[in-house]
Design a protein around this motif. Structure first.
Motif: not given
Length: 276
Positions: A244-250
């Motif tokens: 949840a901490r990196f998927c959107a940015g990825s």
């Protein structure tokens, strides 16, 4: 390809036939044949799914297009099995560190072994010593090609940023990383740039994809955009951040991201489908 000589040839009449033009160019000092426009190598595209497994018994059933596995630990039959399942297969090798547990460890003289890189039984290599290292790395990469791998993931490619025991410079690292890329390409394999974020602008043209660890944790993922803009995959893992901490940015950056445990076994967690 090096530039041709500067001699000029005047041809009376219409345009030169192609064969005559090539002959005259060679006579004028152009000793290299034109380079082919296509490489024939695999070129993974941004966002492609993958599995990275370097420990434990190989599980070939993960439904993804790309596997990254240890080149020494797996036989050609394992690579062929993954190919039958429709996978492309990347050969993991350490090219910047000596590993005491590899079958060729005794071929590395003590003079090229530096300080520990933080992993048991591993030491940084003096990458300036290409007279010693080039034939050893050529043999390793040739092994990957013989086993049928599609690409190489060369690890420990950023020694110049670490306490290696050698006075390595950024220029030393650029020369060595390009050497590894050339060797891989000579054997028909794609090759990935592992970490070494600071040299991506210089090295992206030499590599076919990137592999990164923990760029989200350290706020560095934007540095990988030259690969994505060039249509090249970035295979990315986080170990400590929840998805949840990196998927959107990825997804915004076009990375192929996973959460893995440090031992890089079978377990993986990918970003939920459809989340932006």
């Amino acid at each position: 390809m090096r530039a041709c000589g500067t001699a000029r040839v005047t041809w009376p009449g219409p345009a030169l036939p192609v064969t005559v033009a090539i002959l005259l160019a060679l006579l004028a000092g152009c000793t290299s044949a034109p380079e082919p426009t296509g490489t024939g190598r695999w070129g993974p595209e941004p966002g492609i799914g993958w599995q990275w497994q370097l420990s434990g018994r190989l599980d070939p059933t993960v439904d993804v297009p790309v596997y990254d596995i240890d080149g020494f630990e797996h036989k050609a039959s394992a690579v062929a099995d993954l190919h039958r399942r429709g996978r492309k297969v990347i050969c993991y090798l350490s090219t910047g560190a000596w590993e005491e547990f590899r079958p060729d460890a005794g071929k590395f003289p003590a003079s090229v072994r530096g300080k520990s890189n933080g992993w048991a039984g591993e030491r940084w290599l003096d990458i300036r010593r290409t007279d010693v290292l080039e034939p050893l790395m050529e043999a390793r990469i040739a092994m990957c090609a013989k086993k049928g791998f599609d690409a190489v993931e060369p690890d420990n490619m950023d020694g110049y940023r670490n306490r290696t025991g050698f006075p390595l410079t950024a220029a030393d690292q650029l020369r060595y990383n390009r050497l590894i890329a050339r060797i891989a390409h000579r054997h028909g394999l794609a090759v990935g740039l592992k970490n070494d974020l600071g040299q991506i602008p210089e090295l992206e043209p030499d590599f076919d994809f990137a592999v990164n660890e923990q760029c989200a944790q350290y706020g560095e993922c934007d540095a990988l955009t030259p690969f994505v803009k060039a249509g090249k995959a970035v295979f990315h893992v986080e170990y400590e951040l929840p998805v949840a901490r990196f998927c959107a940015g990825s997804k915004r950056l076009g990375l192929s991201s996973l959460r893995k445990r440090y031992e890089l076994g079978v377990w993986r967690q990918e970003c939920p489908k459809g989340r932006s």
